[in-house]
Design a protein around this motif. Sequence first.
Motif: not given
Length: 154
Positions: A28-49
């Motif tokens: 049911e999701q719209p076909k274009d559900t990809q978030a813009p690159a800046e919204q899908s970035k993983i916070p550095p603190v999370d990436a370093q876990r």
Amino acid sequence: MRRTVSLFMIVFCAGLAGAVARRMNSQEQPKDTQAPAEQSKIPPVDAQRQNPIKPTPENLAQARRIYGYDCAMCHGKNGDGKGDLAADMKLTLKDWRDPAALAGMTDGELFYLVKNGKGKMVPDGGRTKDTQLWELINLVRSFAKKDAGEQPKS
């Protein structure tokens, strides 16, 4: 015996209903559900876990059970990216059996993506404990090990 069978049927039906609901929600999701690159970035603190869970046969078996219920429909039984739902949705997913597929990603980044979802992948964090998510990361990493089964052809 009858009580055991009834309990099994309740658990089986609940799992099936959850899978169907997730599939319907994803369709049911719209076909274009990809978030813009800046919204899908993983916070550095999370990436370093760092993954606090060391892989053991027991926790890999538990992760494989969760993976079978929640992930294999898209990512394939052995992480090849060719699950039935992925085919139905015409998704192209990474083949995790190839060591290069996840070589540039930290465990923290994988944990973040599984917990929060990305694009058409629904988040798993609201219904799965962090310990189980880390076990899933270990399982996904194990798909690329030489003894994990059939490797992709070069």
